[in-house]
Design an enzyme around this catalytic site. Structure first.
Site, mmCIF file in Angstrom:
data_model
loop_
_atom_site.group_PDB
_atom_site.id
_atom_site.type_symbol
_atom_site.label_atom_id
_atom_site.label_comp_id
_atom_site.label_asym_id
_atom_site.label_seq_id
_atom_site.Cartn_x
_atom_site.Cartn_y
_atom_site.Cartn_z
ATOM 1 N N LYS A 10 6.607 -3.348 -11.488
ATOM 2 C CA LYS A 10 7.268 -1.984 -11.274
ATOM 3 C C LYS A 10 7.782 -2.002 -9.669
ATOM 4 C CE LYS A 10 5.109 2.081 -10.273
ATOM 5 N NZ LYS A 10 5.246 2.682 -9.212
ATOM 6 N N ASN A 11 6.594 -2.288 -8.763
ATOM 7 C CA ASN A 11 6.782 -1.987 -7.486
ATOM 8 C C ASN A 11 7.781 -3.303 -6.848
ATOM 9 O OD1 ASN A 11 5.431 0.549 -7.634
ATOM 10 N ND2 ASN A 11 3.772 -0.166 -6.756
ATOM 11 N N CYS A 52 3.255 14.425 -2.682
ATOM 12 C CA CYS A 52 3.092 14.173 -4.038
ATOM 13 C C CYS A 52 1.557 14.256 -4.205
ATOM 14 C CB CYS A 52 3.569 12.889 -4.559
ATOM 15 S SG CYS A 52 2.799 11.535 -4.024
ATOM 16 N N ARG A 106 5.624 6.040 -16.539
ATOM 17 C CA ARG A 106 6.262 5.709 -15.177
ATOM 18 C C ARG A 106 6.192 4.240 -15.030
ATOM 19 N NH1 ARG A 106 5.799 9.609 -10.275
ATOM 20 N NH2 ARG A 106 7.279 7.933 -9.526
ATOM 21 N N ARG A 137 9.664 8.865 -5.855
ATOM 22 C CA ARG A 137 9.795 8.956 -4.323
ATOM 23 C C ARG A 137 10.434 7.438 -3.995
ATOM 24 N NH1 ARG A 137 6.850 11.533 -0.996
ATOM 25 N NH2 ARG A 137 6.919 9.564 0.231
ATOM 26 N N ARG A 178 2.281 11.477 2.308
ATOM 27 C CA ARG A 178 3.547 10.600 2.142
ATOM 28 C C ARG A 178 4.790 10.799 2.749
ATOM 29 N NH1 ARG A 178 3.539 8.154 -3.965
ATOM 30 N NH2 ARG A 178 4.046 6.236 -2.798
ATOM 31 N N VAL A 211 8.180 9.859 5.587
ATOM 32 C CA VAL A 211 9.208 8.757 5.490
ATOM 33 C C VAL A 211 9.325 8.462 7.061
ATOM 34 C CG1 VAL A 211 9.531 8.535 3.290
ATOM 35 C CG2 VAL A 211 11.035 10.012 5.075
ATOM 36 N N ASP A 212 8.656 9.193 7.688
ATOM 37 C CA ASP A 212 8.819 8.855 9.299
ATOM 38 C C ASP A 212 9.062 7.548 9.784
ATOM 39 O OD1 ASP A 212 6.222 8.914 8.876
ATOM 40 O OD2 ASP A 212 5.831 8.558 10.946
ATOM 41 N N ASP A 232 -3.970 0.943 -5.530
ATOM 42 C CA ASP A 232 -3.411 1.149 -6.939
ATOM 43 C C ASP A 232 -4.399 0.603 -7.746
ATOM 44 O OD1 ASP A 232 -1.148 2.290 -5.714
ATOM 45 O OD2 ASP A 232 0.250 0.354 -6.180
ATOM 46 N N ILE A 272 -6.116 4.496 2.247
ATOM 47 C CA ILE A 272 -4.396 4.541 2.406
ATOM 48 C C ILE A 272 -3.859 6.261 2.198
ATOM 49 C CG2 ILE A 272 -2.644 3.593 1.248
ATOM 50 C CD1 ILE A 272 -3.992 1.321 2.577
HETATM 51 N N1 EPU Z 1 3.282 6.457 5.648
HETATM 52 C C1 EPU Z 1 3.510 7.217 6.817
HETATM 53 N N2 EPU Z 1 5.078 7.102 7.067
HETATM 54 C C2 EPU Z 1 5.809 6.487 6.510
HETATM 55 C C3 EPU Z 1 5.527 5.708 5.461
HETATM 56 C C4 EPU Z 1 4.147 5.719 5.048
HETATM 57 O O1 EPU Z 1 2.735 7.998 7.310
HETATM 58 O O2 EPU Z 1 7.141 6.432 6.903
HETATM 59 C C5 EPU Z 1 1.875 6.427 5.172
HETATM 60 C C6 EPU Z 1 1.602 6.908 3.592
HETATM 61 O O3 EPU Z 1 1.555 8.383 3.878
HETATM 62 C C7 EPU Z 1 0.293 6.055 3.202
HETATM 63 C C8 EPU Z 1 0.348 5.102 3.937
HETATM 64 O O4 EPU Z 1 1.412 5.055 4.933
HETATM 65 O O5 EPU Z 1 -0.852 6.954 3.607
HETATM 66 C C9 EPU Z 1 1.043 3.900 3.054
HETATM 67 O O6 EPU Z 1 2.091 4.232 2.408
HETATM 68 P P1 EPU Z 1 3.353 3.020 1.908
HETATM 69 O O7 EPU Z 1 4.383 3.356 2.690
HETATM 70 O O8 EPU Z 1 2.887 1.785 2.110
HETATM 71 O O9 EPU Z 1 3.196 3.505 0.578
HETATM 72 P P2 EPU Z 1 4.581 3.386 -0.355
HETATM 73 O O10 EPU Z 1 5.678 2.465 0.130
HETATM 74 O O11 EPU Z 1 5.323 4.769 -0.554
HETATM 75 C C10 EPU Z 1 4.092 1.732 -2.210
HETATM 76 C C11 EPU Z 1 3.816 1.712 -3.712
HETATM 77 C C12 EPU Z 1 2.656 2.618 -4.036
HETATM 78 C C13 EPU Z 1 1.323 2.100 -3.453
HETATM 79 C C14 EPU Z 1 1.483 2.032 -1.852
HETATM 80 C C15 EPU Z 1 0.467 1.635 -0.957
HETATM 81 C C16 EPU Z 1 6.341 1.113 -4.465
HETATM 82 C C17 EPU Z 1 7.317 1.970 -4.918
HETATM 83 N N3 EPU Z 1 5.067 2.175 -4.460
HETATM 84 O O12 EPU Z 1 4.181 3.024 -1.804
HETATM 85 O O13 EPU Z 1 2.652 2.563 -5.601
HETATM 86 O O14 EPU Z 1 0.346 2.879 -3.662
HETATM 87 O O15 EPU Z 1 2.770 1.136 -1.557
HETATM 88 O O16 EPU Z 1 0.149 0.101 -1.555
HETATM 89 O O17 EPU Z 1 5.883 0.367 -3.803
HETATM 90 C C18 EPU Z 1 1.890 3.180 -7.661
HETATM 91 O O18 EPU Z 1 2.457 2.254 -8.106
HETATM 92 O O19 EPU Z 1 1.134 3.827 -8.610
HETATM 93 C C19 EPU Z 1 2.012 3.565 -5.995
HETATM 94 C C20 EPU Z 1 1.706 4.823 -5.656
#
Ligand code: EPU
Length: 417
Positions: free
Chosen positions: A22-23, A117, A397, A93, A122, A124-125, A305, A327
């Site tokens: 998926k990811n 969520c 999902r 997201r 989470r 996106v900064d 995960d 995380i």
């Molecule tokens: N974060 C920030 N600012 C940002 C981006 C992230 O503060 O701009 C923080 C997040 O809030 C979190 C940490 O950084 O505390 C790591 O988040 P990350 O951005 O790596 O997560 P993600 O990219 O949104 C992906 C996977 C998630 C998985 C995480 C961590 C996808 C589509 N999703 O999310 O998958 O848990 O990386 O490995 O790739 C799942 O499949 O169940 C799932 C949640």
């Protein structure tokens, strides 16, 4: 609303095939926005998040064709509406992954700001900071991110923290920027590597994917490509833990064992025999597992995960395990549902102490997010009597045909409406 009914107590036995990840699939589908040539993706998992992403791309004007083997062909030649609306972003997201490709190739994008969520805030900064460094003009107004740029300019970006989709978004955007981009503190996840391989096949010049410094030399345009999506390492890990928890013997085909070192290491520590033969992983477990301590962290450390699933294993192990989640700030919601089945878990901040009990008892429980749902399925497979899991749309999902695959391994599991 669908529920899953499980009658526990059967050790899993047999062989199943691992699905596409998926990811990896979600960012790869968005890569179609970077070119006016067709992008062909094989091994696309049949999941609700994939359907949502295909719907999002289609409403932008991407042509989507899916065959019976779940090969997806995307053509972004006639994009007309570079917008990701709130209604879609709020359900998934990962929709934020359209932002980088849209601004890079179309010079503009309007994407609903993803909210918090169940598992955490989470923000996106880091995505926005990186795109601004590449020269995009970013505004956040009325819940929408608007990004504009004539042509992005290569830059050095140092991420404040390791973000998987943030790294993917910036890597995709940088492919079409003028000049060289260096992303430092990049995510090293295998899904980033899989995406980089596809982008390079499309004509991008990316080096260093899989390390924490990724260098992208921008090119004028990208072409089409054919690419196979990597096996899902979280699905693989989930089935391995389910087999270990039930005292089973399974073989998982079409896996990528090299992406599972941390998980396989913990399963061996818990007493499982794990063997790797090419793309097949075999696991055999005799007796009760021993509890293990786990601390989640970015790849190659133990993945967040897989944290919930491992908690279910510790719940029935001998001894006590300490689980630390680093995380996400709120990813222990499965603990109180596991407690309904008889698990003994204390939570303090980001640490859970799990004291193993000899047996769990079936009960009605509620899934709160995707991986939490998987941990409840594992606990239900072990528990005596019937477990009824509500809100399994979370499972749909991210796990392809989970009840069929588990049933093939002998589990007494069925979907009830
Ligand atoms: N974060 C920030 N600012 C940002 C981006 C992230 O503060 O701009 C923080 C997040 O809030 C979190 C940490 O950084 O505390 C790591 O988040 P990350 O951005 O790596 O997560 P993600 O990219 O949104 C992906 C996977 C998630 C998985 C995480 C961590 C996808 C589509 N999703 O999310 O998958 O848990 O990386 O490995 O790739 C799942 O499949 O169940 C799932 C949640």
């Amino acid at each position: 609303m669908d529920k899953l009914l499980i009658r526990g107590g059967v050790p899993l036995a047999g062989e199943v095939r691992v699905s596409g990840a998926k990811n990896a699939a979600l960012p790869l589908l968005c890569a179609a926005l970077l070119t006016d040539q067709p992008l062909r993706l094989a091994n696309v998992p049949h999941l609700r998040d994939v359907t949502t992403m295909l719907g999002l791309l289609a409403q932008m004007g991407v042509e989507v064709n899916v065959d019976e083997q779940m090969c997806v062909e995307l053509n972004g030649a006639h994009l007309r509406n570079p917008v990701a609306p709130y209604e879609l972003v709020k359900t998934m997201r990962a929709s934020i992954l359209v932002l980088g490709p849209l601004v890079a190739r179309h010079g503009q994008a309007r994407v609903s700001l993803p909210g918090g969520c169940a598992i955490g805030q989470r923000p996106v900064d880091q995505h926005l900071k990186g795109l601004a460094a590449l020269g995009a003009d970013i505004q956040v107004e009325q819940g929408y991110i608007t990004a504009r740029a004539r042509r992005l300019q290569g830059a050095r970006i140092v991420a404040d923290l390791v973000t998987v989709t943030g790294t993917e978004n910036l890597m995709m955007a940088a492919c079409l920027a003028e000049g060289t981009t260096v992303i430092e503190n990049a995510a090293r996840e295998p899904e980033v590597v899989n995406l980089a391989a596809c982008l390079n096949a499309m004509g991008a010049r990316i080096a260093g994917a899989g390390t924490d410094v990724i260098t992208v030399e921008g090119v004028r345009e990208l072409g089409g490509a054919s690419h196979r999506i990597m096996p899902d390492r979280v699905e693989t890990g989930t089935f391995l833990v389910a087999a270990a928890a039930t005292g089973g013997t399974v073989a998982l085909r079409d896996a990528d064992p090299a992406t599972l070192d941390a998980v396989i290491g913990k399963l061996r520590e818990a007493g499982a025999e794990v063997g790797v033969d090419g793309a097949t992983i075999r696991l055999a477990m005799r007796g009760r597992p021993q509890s293990v301590d786990v601390r989640t962290a970015p790849y190659p450390a133990f993945p967040t995960d897989m944290q919930a699933q491992l908690m279910a294993l510790d719940a029935i192990a001998t001894g006590a395990g300490v689980i630390t989640e680093t995380i996400f700030e709120n990813r222990f919601m499965h603990a109180q549902e596991l407690a309904r089945l008889g698990a003994d878990i204390d939570i303090s901040g980001n640490t859970a102490i799990v004291r193993g009990v000899p047996r769990l008892q079936g009960a009605s429980v509620m899934a709160t997010d995707l991986r939490a749902s998987a941990s409840l399925v594992i606990a239900g497979l072990v528990a005596e009597g019937e477990t009824l899991i509500d809100r399994i749309y979370h499972l749909d999902r991210g796990y392809e045909a989970i009840e069929e695959k588990l049933a093939r391994l002998g589990a007494r599991i069925r979907r009830v409406h």
